[in-house]
Write an enzyme that holds these catalytic residues in place. Structure first.
Site, PDB file in Angstrom:
ATOM      1  N   GLY A 123       0.840  -1.204   0.000  1.00 40.50           N
ATOM      2  CA  GLY A 123       0.000   0.000   0.000  1.00 40.50           C
ATOM      3  C   GLY A 123       0.873   1.251   0.000  1.00 40.50           C
ATOM      4  O   GLY A 123       2.048   1.210   0.362  1.00 40.50           O
ATOM      5  N   GLY A 124       0.312   2.346  -0.423  1.00 38.15           N
ATOM      6  CA  GLY A 124       1.030   3.626  -0.335  1.00 38.15           C
ATOM      7  C   GLY A 124       1.880   3.943  -1.546  1.00 38.15           C
ATOM      8  O   GLY A 124       2.591   4.935  -1.557  1.00 38.15           O
ATOM      9  N   CYS A 125       1.812   3.104  -2.596  1.00 34.82           N
ATOM     10  CA  CYS A 125       2.586   3.387  -3.803  1.00 34.82           C
ATOM     11  C   CYS A 125       1.642   3.909  -4.888  1.00 34.82           C
ATOM     12  O   CYS A 125       0.511   3.461  -4.991  1.00 34.82           O
ATOM     13  CB  CYS A 125       3.279   2.129  -4.311  1.00 34.82           C
ATOM     14  SG  CYS A 125       4.440   1.442  -3.128  1.00 34.82           S
ATOM     15  N   GLN A 126       2.129   4.832  -5.710  1.00 34.96           N
ATOM     16  CA  GLN A 126       1.281   5.393  -6.774  1.00 34.96           C
ATOM     17  C   GLN A 126       1.063   4.380  -7.894  1.00 34.96           C
ATOM     18  O   GLN A 126       0.033   4.389  -8.537  1.00 34.96           O
ATOM     19  CB  GLN A 126       1.927   6.650  -7.346  1.00 34.96           C
ATOM     20  CG  GLN A 126       1.571   7.892  -6.541  1.00 34.96           C
ATOM     21  CD  GLN A 126       2.061   9.141  -7.224  1.00 34.96           C
ATOM     22  OE1 GLN A 126       3.204   9.191  -7.674  1.00 34.96           O
ATOM     23  NE2 GLN A 126       1.220  10.144  -7.303  1.00 34.96           N
ATOM     24  N   SER A 127       2.078   3.556  -8.125  1.00 36.63           N
ATOM     25  CA  SER A 127       1.884   2.467  -9.063  1.00 36.63           C
ATOM     26  C   SER A 127       1.935   1.173  -8.251  1.00 36.63           C
ATOM     27  O   SER A 127       2.541   1.142  -7.188  1.00 36.63           O
ATOM     28  CB  SER A 127       2.969   2.480 -10.135  1.00 36.63           C
ATOM     29  OG  SER A 127       4.236   2.657  -9.540  1.00 36.63           O
TER      30      SER A 127
END
Lengths: 133, 411
Positions: A49-53
């Protein structure tokens, strides 16, 4: 090689580039070299979680060494994963847990990633460290 | 009127933020749908307010408060004229479009929506015109139904008609899609809704900076927009509502400035708009919004619309020539934004490389996940224009995309 020896090598490789486009070229070719993971590993359990991709991370333990498998939809993210794996793969759980990843700061990666991307990188590192904690 | 009549050099000199380098490159700012840069006159207005008549409005008995109240109500009148509302008390100052829609959902919902009712929205909405209605429906036991679109990004009006029932209480839809650029037929949708005695709320976040807005001509019941997307500061926005609806609605937040009398037994409220403006509002922001409107009026919104139309058409033509590009939305009526992907390239990678070339774009789901789901994509790159962008900047964008394509495309 130890975690710090590999980090130092990456720092030497990256500080040669003056233009940030060259650093991105470096990350992109590192991304291309990252071995794709089996599609069955691209599941929600391995999603960070927490990644743009989307980023998937899986690890297994063999002879007190940790093997990491990681992938992303985005090539530059794959490049960053590739550097992380170069450093953290095949190290012991203790070394991984205690690693001080100063290369992120010293290569300028930290300041050149958007805060969102930097948070994503933080989330990946945290996941790596916590895997066999 | 000729599109060439905007003196673009003079316009650009009004926006100091445009004149900077990022990563050593000239900034090309193509993320105007997220927020626009601000002309000096807007910034000067904020400084002037805080340097002179700074005080609270509608409360004080002293000189500064009277002056500030007059200025604040003057800003309300400027907004009224800007969107051609019938009366200034139909203009409520809010924090932005999101708060405007939340206000409407909460206060209209409390007064008019009950179990088993239906609210209509569309597939092309920003999350801020989905989630407030979803929450309202959840709380009331009402249902949220979605008007579908065709592949070109146009609302399916026939299916909209079929979704209307006797229990439909409101239609909430965007004027201009923040992803597809589609300009929806607001008048037609309003007419159809009104034939069924249903009011409409228009999300105008992407409209008044690009085209003339006349809420009476559109005949919408509510219209929401943000200051910061029309060259004013952040934290100021507007909800327009027809007076008969606003009169029938309960306050949104409560507290100071919105009451006529308070006792521990009961409270009576001010008339609209003050009953919807609890607490101290963004006074300086409202004045800044007035200055932004004056700035737009000085150039002329029709001229801006014509200039941007020619710029957007030029960008579309150039983008269509890029190998492997897919542009989302092909509506004939469009403005403001162009969203696309390149074959074999992740939108985030493309955005990152463009950023390093000094070109600011938006990437990702663009706060429109249902629309991304419809197209089966995890996100797009979006370029969005303002009155200060140029064809030369579009050319540099295309060069940047070509460069990124060579670096990023496999093989």
């Amino acid at each position: 090689m130890t975690i710090n020896e590999i980090q130092d090598r990456i720092i030497r490789e990256m500080i040669e580039f003056e233009d940030w486009m060259d650093k991105y070229d470096y990350l992109i070719s590192a991304g291309r070299q990252l071995k794709p993971i089996d599609s069955s590993l691209k599941n929600d359990d391995n999603l960070i979680g927490g990644c743009q991709s989307k980023v998937w991370l899986e690890a297994e333990r063999k002879n007190n060494k940790v093997r990491f498998f990681a992938d992303s939809e985005a090539l530059i993210t794959k490049g960053i994963l590739s550097l992380l794996l170069r450093i953290m793969d095949n190290q012991t759980p203790d070394e991984i847990k205690n690693a001080d990843l100063y290369f992120i700061e010293e290569t300028g990666l930290q300041s050149h990633l958007s805060p969102v991307r930097a948070n994503g990188l933080g989330a990946i590192v945290k996941q790596m460290k916590n895997y066999f904690d | 009127m000729s599109a060439d009549m905007i003196d673009i050099k003079a316009v650009r000199s009004d926006f100091p933020a445009l004149n900077q380098k990022v990563y050593g490159k000239d900034l090309i700012y193509l993320d105007n749908a997220a927020t626009t840069h601000k002309p000096l006159s807007v910034m000067d207005r904020l400084v002037d307010f805080y340097s002179t008549i700074n005080s609270n409005v509608h409360r004080g008995s002293h000189y500064l408060s009277t002056e500030a109240s007059i200025a604040y109500e003057g800003a309300r009148e400027s907004v009224r004229k800007f969107i051609n509302a019938a009366r200034p008390d139909e203009i409520i100052f809010t924090g932005g479009t999101t708060e405007s829609i939340n206000l409407a959902a909460s206060s209209f919902g409390r007064a008019f929506v009950k179990e088993g009712d239906r609210i209509l929205t569309t597939l092309m909405e920003h999350h801020s015109n989905i989630v407030p209605w979803q929450r309202l429906c959840g709380e009331k036991g009402a249902e949220l139904k979605v008007i579908p679109i065709d592949d070109g990004g146009n609302l399916k009006i026939d299916e909209f008609k079929e979704l209307i029932t006797k229990k439909t209480k409101l239609v909430a839809f965007t004027y201009v899609s923040s992803v597809l650029g589609t300009v929806n037929p607001v008048r037609e949708i309003s007419r159809i809704a009104h034939e069924n005695d249903i009011p409409v709320l228009v999300d105008g976040a992407q409209a008044p900076q690009h085209l003339p807005v006349d809420v009476r001509n559109l005949d919408c019941d509510f219209f929401a927009f943000s200051g910061h997307k029309v060259y004013a500061g952040t934290g100021i926005g507007v909800l327009y509502g027809k007076k008969r609806w606003l009169d029938a609605m309960e306050p949104y937040q409560s507290g100071g400035g919105m009451i006529t009398s308070v006792s521990f037994e009961s409270t009576s409220y001010e008339e609209t708009p003050l009953k919807f403006e609890a607490g101290t509002g963004n006074i300086a922001g409202a004045l800044g919004l007035e200055s932004a409107i004056e700035y737009l009026n000085k150039i002329g919104i029709e001229k801006i619309a014509a200039y941007e139309k020619s710029l957007t058409e030029y960008a579309l033509k150039k983008l269509q020539e890029v190998e492997g590009i897919r542009i989302y939305g092909s509506s004939k009526e469009r403005c403001g934004v162009i969203s696309f992907n390149l074959k074999g390239v992740h939108h985030h990678d493309l955005g990152t490389v463009l950023d390093k070339l000094g070109i600011a774009v938006r990437t990702g789901k663009l706060c429109a996940e249902p629309l991304m789901e419809y197209y089966g994509i995890s996100g797009t790159v979006r370029v969005s224009f303002a009155l200060y962008n140029t064809k030369k900047e579009v050319d540099t964008l295309i060069e940047g995309i070509e460069k990124a394509r060579h670096v990023l495309q496999a093989g």
